[in-house]
Motif scaffolding. Structure first.
Motif, mmCIF file in Angstrom:
data_model
loop_
_atom_site.group_PDB
_atom_site.id
_atom_site.type_symbol
_atom_site.label_atom_id
_atom_site.label_comp_id
_atom_site.label_asym_id
_atom_site.label_seq_id
_atom_site.Cartn_x
_atom_site.Cartn_y
_atom_site.Cartn_z
ATOM 1 N N GLY A 9 41.470 16.476 -29.105
ATOM 2 C CA GLY A 9 42.934 16.813 -29.604
ATOM 3 C C GLY A 9 42.534 15.289 -30.273
ATOM 4 N N GLY A 10 43.369 14.757 -31.070
ATOM 5 C CA GLY A 10 43.478 13.871 -32.213
ATOM 6 C C GLY A 10 44.367 13.256 -33.429
ATOM 7 N N LEU A 11 43.779 12.337 -34.069
ATOM 8 C CA LEU A 11 45.225 11.774 -34.107
ATOM 9 C C LEU A 11 45.661 13.212 -36.338
ATOM 10 C CD1 LEU A 11 47.569 9.938 -35.462
ATOM 11 C CD2 LEU A 11 45.420 8.798 -36.767
ATOM 12 N N VAL A 12 46.107 13.559 -36.487
ATOM 13 C CA VAL A 12 47.234 14.423 -37.961
ATOM 14 C C VAL A 12 48.464 14.096 -37.965
ATOM 15 C CG1 VAL A 12 48.075 16.012 -36.385
ATOM 16 C CG2 VAL A 12 46.379 16.512 -38.323
ATOM 17 N N GLN A 13 48.169 13.789 -39.514
ATOM 18 C CA GLN A 13 49.277 13.729 -39.950
ATOM 19 C C GLN A 13 50.496 15.173 -39.784
ATOM 20 O OE1 GLN A 13 48.394 13.311 -44.008
ATOM 21 N NE2 GLN A 13 48.411 11.010 -43.819
ATOM 22 N N ALA A 14 51.412 15.021 -40.490
ATOM 23 C CA ALA A 14 52.850 15.980 -40.237
ATOM 24 C C ALA A 14 52.539 16.552 -40.988
ATOM 25 C CB ALA A 14 54.119 15.864 -40.109
ATOM 26 N N GLY A 15 52.104 18.304 -40.979
ATOM 27 C CA GLY A 15 52.076 19.583 -41.423
ATOM 28 C C GLY A 15 50.849 19.971 -40.952
ATOM 29 N N GLY A 16 49.539 19.448 -40.634
ATOM 30 C CA GLY A 16 48.212 19.231 -40.456
ATOM 31 C C GLY A 16 48.217 20.382 -39.766
ATOM 32 N N SER A 17 46.811 20.644 -39.041
ATOM 33 C CA SER A 17 46.964 21.635 -38.444
ATOM 34 C C SER A 17 45.629 20.838 -36.949
ATOM 35 C CB SER A 17 45.649 22.883 -38.331
ATOM 36 O OG SER A 17 46.631 23.748 -39.349
ATOM 37 N N LEU A 18 45.295 20.776 -35.443
ATOM 38 C CA LEU A 18 44.729 21.515 -35.198
ATOM 39 C C LEU A 18 44.193 21.923 -33.987
ATOM 40 C CD1 LEU A 18 45.091 17.378 -33.412
ATOM 41 C CD2 LEU A 18 43.174 17.853 -34.525
ATOM 42 N N ARG A 19 42.683 22.526 -33.536
ATOM 43 C CA ARG A 19 42.730 23.175 -32.556
ATOM 44 C C ARG A 19 42.147 22.655 -30.883
ATOM 45 N NH1 ARG A 19 38.199 28.419 -32.393
ATOM 46 N NH2 ARG A 19 36.568 26.667 -32.095
ATOM 47 N N LEU A 20 43.043 22.994 -30.144
ATOM 48 C CA LEU A 20 42.470 22.623 -28.527
ATOM 49 C C LEU A 20 41.613 23.790 -27.616
ATOM 50 C CD1 LEU A 20 45.708 20.924 -27.470
ATOM 51 C CD2 LEU A 20 43.682 19.965 -29.289
ATOM 52 N N SER A 21 40.824 22.951 -26.899
ATOM 53 C CA SER A 21 40.004 23.842 -26.372
ATOM 54 C C SER A 21 40.351 23.216 -25.234
ATOM 55 C CB SER A 21 38.412 24.084 -27.181
ATOM 56 O OG SER A 21 38.225 23.809 -28.139
ATOM 57 N N CYS A 22 39.823 24.439 -24.126
ATOM 58 C CA CYS A 22 39.941 24.430 -22.299
ATOM 59 C C CYS A 22 38.973 25.407 -22.066
ATOM 60 C CB CYS A 22 41.493 25.288 -22.308
ATOM 61 S SG CYS A 22 41.384 24.767 -20.416
ATOM 62 N N ALA A 23 37.782 24.330 -21.942
ATOM 63 C CA ALA A 23 36.893 24.696 -20.181
ATOM 64 C C ALA A 23 36.933 25.064 -19.535
ATOM 65 C CB ALA A 23 35.587 24.963 -21.122
ATOM 66 N N ALA A 24 36.720 26.799 -18.714
ATOM 67 C CA ALA A 24 37.331 26.687 -17.555
ATOM 68 C C ALA A 24 36.127 27.153 -16.886
ATOM 69 C CB ALA A 24 37.888 27.551 -17.410
ATOM 70 N N SER A 25 35.820 26.411 -15.563
ATOM 71 C CA SER A 25 34.589 27.036 -14.851
ATOM 72 C C SER A 25 34.939 27.272 -13.167
ATOM 73 C CB SER A 25 33.540 25.793 -14.931
ATOM 74 O OG SER A 25 34.024 24.462 -15.232
ATOM 75 N N GLY A 26 34.006 27.831 -12.661
ATOM 76 C CA GLY A 26 33.982 27.105 -10.814
ATOM 77 C C GLY A 26 35.010 29.547 -10.480
ATOM 78 N N ARG A 27 35.020 29.356 -9.661
ATOM 79 C CA ARG A 27 36.095 30.314 -9.059
ATOM 80 C C ARG A 27 37.561 30.958 -10.609
ATOM 81 N NH1 ARG A 27 35.598 31.766 -4.137
ATOM 82 N NH2 ARG A 27 37.465 32.531 -3.847
ATOM 83 N N THR A 28 37.085 31.131 -11.260
ATOM 84 C CA THR A 28 37.896 31.757 -12.424
ATOM 85 C C THR A 28 38.215 32.461 -12.830
ATOM 86 O OG1 THR A 28 35.776 31.980 -13.998
ATOM 87 C CG2 THR A 28 36.616 30.308 -14.724
ATOM 88 N N PHE A 29 37.854 33.582 -11.689
ATOM 89 C CA PHE A 29 37.920 34.604 -11.556
ATOM 90 C C PHE A 29 39.466 35.043 -11.112
ATOM 91 C CE2 PHE A 29 36.987 34.936 -6.974
ATOM 92 C CZ PHE A 29 36.015 34.538 -7.289
ATOM 93 N N SER A 30 40.080 33.868 -9.818
ATOM 94 C CA SER A 30 40.916 33.677 -8.610
ATOM 95 C C SER A 30 42.766 33.407 -9.937
ATOM 96 C CB SER A 30 40.916 33.039 -7.939
ATOM 97 O OG SER A 30 40.555 32.035 -8.827
ATOM 98 N N SER A 31 42.158 33.305 -10.800
ATOM 99 C CA SER A 31 43.210 32.837 -11.805
ATOM 100 C C SER A 31 43.521 34.256 -12.783
ATOM 101 C CB SER A 31 42.794 31.859 -12.616
ATOM 102 O OG SER A 31 42.643 30.496 -12.095
ATOM 103 N N ILE A 32 44.854 33.867 -13.133
ATOM 104 C CA ILE A 32 45.439 35.137 -13.584
ATOM 105 C C ILE A 32 46.109 34.491 -15.131
ATOM 106 C CG2 ILE A 32 47.592 36.448 -14.032
ATOM 107 C CD1 ILE A 32 47.991 36.122 -11.033
ATOM 108 N N ALA A 33 46.535 33.505 -15.428
ATOM 109 C CA ALA A 33 47.133 32.811 -16.345
ATOM 110 C C ALA A 33 46.148 31.340 -16.577
ATOM 111 C CB ALA A 33 48.003 33.247 -16.682
#
Length: 121
Positions: A9-33
């Motif tokens: 996350g962060g601060l960006v001007q209108a029209g700009g771009s950001l990329r969010l990341s989500c790292a999963a750990s643990g029993r990841t196989f138990s999640s469908i989505a």
């Protein structure tokens, strides 16, 4: 139990771009989505995007369709949210969640701590 941690996350001007990341750990196989939600001040948490962990199917909220792209890297147990053409109304805390396929917060049992995205006009 699946543990998810957001970043990017962060601060960006209108029209700009950001990329969010989500790292999963643990029993990841138990999640469908994996999904992204967001919550702006004074508003309820709302669905943004979702991706099926194994097949890669995606679905988006109308408000972000065509601007945001959700993807995943299975080998790294990471989900991404590429956000382009950002608008001030996209300002919110963005949350990553793991669970069943759905667009309701109740469909997801594991949540990250959230990452702030601020879009200035």
């Amino acid at each position: 139990q699946v543990r998810v941690v957001e970043s990017g996350g962060g601060l960006v001007q209108a029209g700009g771009s950001l990329r969010l990341s989500c790292a999963a750990s643990g029993r990841t196989f138990s999640s469908i989505a994996m999904a992204w939600f967001r919550q702006a001040p004074g508003k309820e948490r709302e669905f943004v995007a979702i991706i099926n962990w194994s097949a890669g199917n995606t679905y988006y909220a109308d408000s972000v369709k065509g601007r945001f792209t959700v993807s995943r890297n299975k080998s790294q147990n990471t989900v991404y949210l590429q956000m382009n053409s950002l608008k001030p109304e996209d300002t919110a805390v963005y949350y990553c969640a793991a669970g069943d396929w759905g667009i309701l917060a109740a469909d997801f049992g594991s949540w990250g701590q959230g990452t702030q995205v601020t879009v200035s006009s």
